[in-house]
Design a protein around this motif. Structure first.
Motif, PDB file in Angstrom:
ATOM      1  N   UNK A 150    -101.656   9.718 -43.157  1.00  0.00           N
ATOM      2  CA  UNK A 150    -102.337   8.554 -43.712  1.00  0.00           C
ATOM      3  C   UNK A 150    -102.856   8.732 -45.123  1.00  0.00           C
ATOM      4  N   UNK A 151    -102.873   9.950 -45.658  1.00  0.00           N
ATOM      5  CA  UNK A 151    -103.449  10.191 -46.981  1.00  0.00           C
ATOM      6  C   UNK A 151    -102.695   9.463 -48.089  1.00  0.00           C
ATOM      7  N   UNK A 152    -101.399   9.240 -47.913  1.00  0.00           N
ATOM      8  CA  UNK A 152    -100.591   8.559 -48.931  1.00  0.00           C
ATOM      9  C   UNK A 152    -100.092   7.198 -48.454  1.00  0.00           C
ATOM     10  N   UNK A 175     -93.807  12.092 -46.534  1.00  0.00           N
ATOM     11  CA  UNK A 175     -93.569  11.241 -45.356  1.00  0.00           C
ATOM     12  C   UNK A 175     -94.640  11.507 -44.299  1.00  0.00           C
ATOM     13  N   UNK A 176     -94.977  12.769 -44.079  1.00  0.00           N
ATOM     14  CA  UNK A 176     -96.023  13.124 -43.109  1.00  0.00           C
ATOM     15  C   UNK A 176     -97.352  12.455 -43.487  1.00  0.00           C
ATOM     16  N   UNK A 180     -94.134   5.843 -48.566  1.00  0.00           N
ATOM     17  CA  UNK A 180     -92.738   5.418 -48.600  1.00  0.00           C
ATOM     18  C   UNK A 180     -92.035   6.331 -49.589  1.00  0.00           C
ATOM     19  N   UNK A 181     -90.975   6.996 -49.160  1.00  0.00           N
ATOM     20  CA  UNK A 181     -90.348   8.038 -49.967  1.00  0.00           C
ATOM     21  C   UNK A 181     -88.954   7.610 -50.410  1.00  0.00           C
ATOM     22  N   UNK A 198     -86.204  13.299 -44.507  1.00  0.00           N
ATOM     23  CA  UNK A 198     -87.110  12.216 -44.166  1.00  0.00           C
ATOM     24  C   UNK A 198     -87.231  11.125 -45.205  1.00  0.00           C
ATOM     25  N   UNK A 199     -86.442  11.182 -46.291  1.00  0.00           N
ATOM     26  CA  UNK A 199     -86.512  10.123 -47.292  1.00  0.00           C
ATOM     27  C   UNK A 199     -86.134   8.777 -46.674  1.00  0.00           C
ATOM     28  N   UNK A 200     -86.928   7.761 -46.952  1.00  0.00           N
ATOM     29  CA  UNK A 200     -86.623   6.417 -46.450  1.00  0.00           C
ATOM     30  C   UNK A 200     -85.439   5.805 -47.190  1.00  0.00           C
TER      31      UNK A 200
END
Length: 341
Positions: A150-152, A175-176, A180-181, A198-200
């Motif tokens: 949630x930090x980002x 992502x963790x 949005x990456x 994990x890139x969107x």
């Protein structure tokens, strides 16, 4: 004990396997039986003398590694014999303490617990790439200074070179932390790796419409860029950055000149942050290690083909070949098995 050393600058052939005495830890130091040593670009650049000057004494290469604490010096708290740990910047200012040897003695502050769900290969892959990525992700104007779920959230992060070790770490950690990456890569095979990390969204930066593709995903612009090729990507970065966005630069791969367009940067109120772990401060490194360990415990930080970072394994006697692989831009992470677990 067996150890790799070099006594002069040069190509990988200067690395030699020999015997060295096992040192005792002093005050605030620990001795680690190294199981796996990790190779990073900074290791071969130091070996070649790229940073200026040659070795003044026999030098053991490689800053990152993982293993088991074998002995503890006076004044060490929180670490005990038998603890599984990962190490970073082992040889910084300590030529005899690199991880390409069976035992290394390092300050206790350079050693971090290896989570129970992590193997030694993950531990040896973590140090410089993951901490660099952590720093790059936590310097945005008004953004998070620590990472956690949630930090980002609400942030869009562009990771240049998502198939590299730092890029891979930045994708996983961002992502963790809820971002949005978007990642840029040079070709389709690397896009597969960035997606596995994990890139969107993945964009090939070699295509003429790369900026339009990124703006299609982030119409208002990206909040932060994790940049591996500052000179080559300067135009693209400004084309997709939102006002008051941040560009975190940890390398200039390709060596293209990096020139600032003052008017455009003023218009955007751009923040530039350069990242180099040697001078970032141990308080920040320690905080990053804590956050990274939490990501590992959450199984959100991994290595291997399934995580977008193929592993290339070598034996200690093949350290020269391992260095050559990194120097020749092997895609993935190069590891050296030093001892059996």
């Amino acid at each position: 004990m067996r150890a790799i050393t070099y006594a002069r600058s040069g190509d990988p052939s200067v690395l030699e396997l020999g015997e060295r005495p096992v040192a005792e830890p002093g005050d605030a130091e620990v001795r680690v039986r190294v199981v796996v040593s990790g190779v990073n670009p900074t290791d071969w650049k130091s070996r070649t003398g790229s940073y200026g000057g040659g070795p003044e004494e026999a030098t053991v290469p490689n800053h990152d590694g993982a293993g088991v604490i074998d002995a503890v010096g006076a004044g060490v708290d929180g670490l005990s014999v038998g603890d599984r740990v990962w190490i970073t910047l082992a040889g910084d200012g300590r030529p005899a303490s690199g991880t390409a040897q069976e035992f290394t003695v390092v300050p206790a502050g350079r050693v971090f617990p290896l989570p129970a769900n992590a193997d030694f290969e993950l531990g040896a892959s973590t140090g410089i790439p993951a901490i660099t990525a952590h720093r790059a992700l936590t310097v945005g104007d008004g953004g998070a200074t620590r990472l956690r779920p949630g930090a980002l959230s609400g942030r869009t992060i562009l990771v240049a070179g998502g198939a590299g070790a730092v890029g891979n770490a930045a994708i996983q950690l961002a992502r963790w932390a809820g971002a949005t990456v978007i990642s840029t890569v040079s070709r389709e095979s690397k896009a597969t790796l960035a997606t596995a990390a994990g890139a969107h969204h993945v964009v090939e930066y070699t295509k003429a419409d790369a900026a339009d593709a990124i703006r299609g995903i982030a119409p208002d612009g990206v909040d932060l860029v994790v940049e591996v090729a500052a000179g080559a990507n300067a135009e693209l970065d400004l084309a997709v950055l939102r006002p008051r966005g941040t560009i975190s630069i940890y390398a200039n791969d390709g060596g293209a000149p990096f020139e600032l367009d003052v008017r455009r940067n003023m218009g955007l109120n751009t923040r530039y942050q350069f990242v180099l772990l040697y001078t970032v401060g141990w308080d920040r490194i320690t905080a990053a290690a804590e956050d990274i360990n939490h990501a590992i415990e959450d199984e959100a930080y991994r290595v291997g083909e399934q995580a977008g970072l193929p592993l290339h394994r070598y034996q200690l006697e093949d350290t020269a070949a391992a260095h050559a692989a990194v120097e020749n831009n092997a895609v993935g992470k190069v590891l050296i098995t030093v001892a059996a677990t």
